[in-house]
Every structure is written in structure tokens, then in C-alpha cells.
Design an enzyme around this catalytic site. Structure first.
Site, PDB file in Angstrom:
ATOM      1  N   ASN A   9     -15.468 -69.883  20.240  1.00 27.44           N
ATOM      2  CA  ASN A   9     -14.249 -69.470  20.162  1.00 27.44           C
ATOM      3  C   ASN A   9     -13.336 -70.780  20.632  1.00 27.44           C
ATOM      4  OD1 ASN A   9     -11.486 -69.054  21.541  1.00 27.44           O
ATOM      5  ND2 ASN A   9     -12.345 -66.659  21.844  1.00 27.44           N
ATOM      6  N   GLU A  36     -10.553 -67.245  17.435  1.00 30.35           N
ATOM      7  CA  GLU A  36      -9.361 -67.640  17.777  1.00 30.35           C
ATOM      8  C   GLU A  36      -9.030 -68.930  17.129  1.00 30.35           C
ATOM      9  OE1 GLU A  36      -7.329 -66.186  21.402  1.00 30.35           O
ATOM     10  OE2 GLU A  36      -9.169 -66.558  22.369  1.00 30.35           O
ATOM     11  N   ASP A 147     -17.400 -63.930  19.991  1.00 28.89           N
ATOM     12  CA  ASP A 147     -16.744 -63.470  21.388  1.00 28.89           C
ATOM     13  C   ASP A 147     -16.847 -62.297  21.422  1.00 28.89           C
ATOM     14  OD1 ASP A 147     -15.240 -63.331  23.530  1.00 28.89           O
ATOM     15  OD2 ASP A 147     -13.729 -64.469  22.898  1.00 28.89           O
ATOM     16  N   ASN A 149     -16.342 -60.699  24.311  1.00 25.87           N
ATOM     17  CA  ASN A 149     -15.587 -60.232  25.574  1.00 25.87           C
ATOM     18  C   ASN A 149     -16.182 -59.066  26.618  1.00 25.87           C
ATOM     19  OD1 ASN A 149     -13.023 -61.654  25.883  1.00 25.87           O
ATOM     20  ND2 ASN A 149     -12.456 -60.885  23.681  1.00 25.87           N
ATOM     21  N   ASP A 218     -20.229 -64.801  25.019  1.00 29.07           N
ATOM     22  CA  ASP A 218     -20.277 -65.432  23.741  1.00 29.07           C
ATOM     23  C   ASP A 218     -21.909 -65.292  23.486  1.00 29.07           C
ATOM     24  OD1 ASP A 218     -17.415 -66.814  22.926  1.00 29.07           O
ATOM     25  OD2 ASP A 218     -17.843 -67.091  25.205  1.00 29.07           O
ATOM     26  N   ASP A 247     -11.612 -72.843  26.301  1.00 24.06           N
ATOM     27  CA  ASP A 247     -12.196 -72.303  27.530  1.00 24.06           C
ATOM     28  C   ASP A 247     -13.303 -71.746  27.250  1.00 24.06           C
ATOM     29  OD1 ASP A 247     -10.697 -70.714  26.045  1.00 24.06           O
ATOM     30  OD2 ASP A 247      -9.665 -69.547  27.620  1.00 24.06           O
ATOM     31  N   HIS A 248     -14.016 -71.932  26.105  1.00 28.05           N
ATOM     32  CA  HIS A 248     -15.394 -71.244  25.614  1.00 28.05           C
ATOM     33  C   HIS A 248     -15.970 -72.559  25.299  1.00 28.05           C
ATOM     34  CE1 HIS A 248     -14.235 -66.965  25.308  1.00 28.05           C
ATOM     35  NE2 HIS A 248     -13.205 -67.448  25.208  1.00 28.05           N
TER      36      HIS A 248
END
Length: 258
Positions: A9, A36, A147, A149, A218, A247-248
Site C-alpha cells: 500500500n 492506494e 491491504d 484492513n 497487509d 505508512d505501510h
DNA sequence: ATGGCAAACGCAGTTTGA
């Protein structure tokens, strides 16, 4: 012939393209699934990626979501959205590489248990389960990556008490993930690493990465037919330590004799 | 103890993410 497949991501491919190009050069994966991208299709950096030696299958929209599969070879049976009609959110694409099906997902976040986005997330996961059931019939060797989530269980949360049963950790989400696994898939990283705790996402806020407060959301789910081929699964936390990071962190699986 | 960032869009501040 071994095969390396990764998921990342990138939280805006416009911002992260230099890091992606560097990572491709460093790791040389056969397939890299992105989430994303946040790019409409006409803005996708096809030329830059081709110069780096990667074909791109992409499905985006302005501002939000967006998925892509970068690959050394051109995928077969490329799919850019749901077979039974889009819901207007670019969160799914797939392709087949040397007989191995790779399905790339950006599962809805859900925002909070009270949000309208939460039932949407659960419905989305049920729709995914139905799709994967069909895809497995056609391609027994299948990777479902992206991802999700969802932190699969409390070992995947830096502070399970603080997170409790909030979104990303709630029992209905975890049940939806279990329903996917029950199709004949395994969480490849967990399978390889026992009770080890590592994260794939760290909040930008509160010095999350420096304090190593994160979640493992992830995932690379591998079908039973592929699990015997798994050599290694790693989360590349170095990418999260880079300048201006997503941030991933990327997750990378290496398969043998595919 | 609390809150703490980053990106898109667009030009200030809102929305979203996880």
C-alpha cells in the site's frame, strides 16, 4: 523457476513513485501489487514503469483507492474490477502469471463500527469470498494479496487491549477473513513465522514507527496448492524507515518451482 | 494524560485513512 510476489500500500503512487522504482530495482520482484495508488488511469506512470522493466495493469480513480499489478511479464486473464459490475470504488484487480493467479485487493477500511462504511466493508468481503471461490476453481494455485484492513488476531496488534474490538479488530471482520481462509487459503506470513509479532502498518501520528506501534494488516493469502512452494515471506520494514515513506511496508513472498 | 501525521483537493480547511 522461483517467483517473487509482493504487496504494498503506497498511499499515493504520485508521491511514492521514486520509492517504488528504487524498491523494484532492489528486490526485483516478478509481481508487485499496489494499493492506494490514488491516481486516475490517465495519470498512471506507465512509461516510467516500462522503463524500469515492468508491465502495469491498473485500475484507479481520482483521490481515493486505486490498485495496480506491476509485473515482469504480461499477465494472462487480466481483470480490473468485479466481474459482476463495479461499485464505483477501485479496489480489486487480478492477473495470472505462469499459471499462478494473483488477486490484488484494497479492502475497505470501515472507519468505525458505527459508520456506514463498516457494513459496506463486511459486504465487500462477502462479495470477495464469492469471487475467490470461483477463481480457485479455475486457478488452484492462487495468491490473494493486499491491504486487508483487518488484523487477523491479537498477535497482529501492538496493543490488543487498546484496540479491543474496534474496527480492524472486530469479530465480524475477523470472521469474514476466516471465511476467506476456509476456502482453502493460508496466511502465509503467519504460517512461516509462528507466534512472531511484526507489523506492516504504523500510524504516521504519535511516532508510531519509532515506537514500533503497528498492526499487521497487509497479507498474502496462499492457496493450499501453493503453500508447499513457499520459501519465505518477509515484511520489509526498511521501506517504512525511508525518506517520506508510505505508512505501510511491503510484504514479499518467494515461491519455488512455480 | 493527551495528542501527536500525511495526502488530495485547491488555496483554507475539510475529508480520509487505520
Amino acid at each position: 523457476m522461483s517467483m517473487k510476489v509482493a504487496s504494498w500500500n503506497v498511499n499515493s503512487l504520485k508521491v511514492r513513485l521514486p520509492q517504488v522504482l528504487e524498491w523494484l530495482q532492489e528486490k526485483s520482484p516478478d509481481v508487485l501489487c499496489l494499493q492506494e495508488t490514488k491516481l486516475s488511469d490517465e495519470k498512471f506512470p506507465v512509461a516510467e514503469l516500462a522503463e524500469a522493466g515492468y508491465h502495469a495493469l491498473y485500475h484507479g480513480q481520482p483521490t481515493y483507492n486505486g490498485v495496480a499489478i506491476l509485473s515482469r511479464s504480461v499477465p494472462e486473464d487480466g481483470r480490473c474490477d468485479w466481474p459482476d459490475g463495479s461499485d464505483g470504488q477501485a479496489r480489486l484487480c487480478a492477473g495470472t502469471f505462469a499459471g499462478t493467479r494473483v488477486v490484488n485487493v484494497y479492502v475497505p477500511n470501515g472507519q468505525s463500527l458505527e459508520s456506514d462504511k463498516y457494513p459496506y466493508k463486511l459486504q465487500w468481503l462477502e462479495r470477495l469470498r464469492a469471487l475467490i471461490a470461483k477463481e480457485l476453481q479455475q486457478w488452484p494455485r492462487l495468491l490473494l494479496v493486499g491491504d486487508f484492513n483487518i488484523a487477523p488476531d491479537d498477535r497482529d496488534v501492538y496493543d490488543p487491549v487498546a484496540w479491543g474490538e474496534e474496527v480492524l479488530c472486530s469479530p465480524p471482520e475477523r470472521a469474514a477473513l476466516t471465511a476467506l481462509l476456509n476456502l482453502g487459503l493460508q496466511d502465509s506470513w503467519r504460517h512461516q513465522h509462528g507466534d512472531l509479532q511484526e507489523w506492516s502498518w504504523w500510524d504516521y501520528r504519535a511516532a508510531g514507527f519509532r515506537r514500533n506501534r503497528g498492526l499487521r494488516i497487509d497479507l498474502i493469502l496462499a492457496s493450499n496448492a501453493l503453500m508447499t512452494k513457499v520459501q519465505d515471506v518477509v515484511i520489509d520494514r526498511n521501506a517504512r524507515a525511508a525518506e517520506r515513506p508510505s505508512d505501510h511496508a511491503p510484504v514479499l513472498i518467494q515461491l519455488e518451482e512455480v
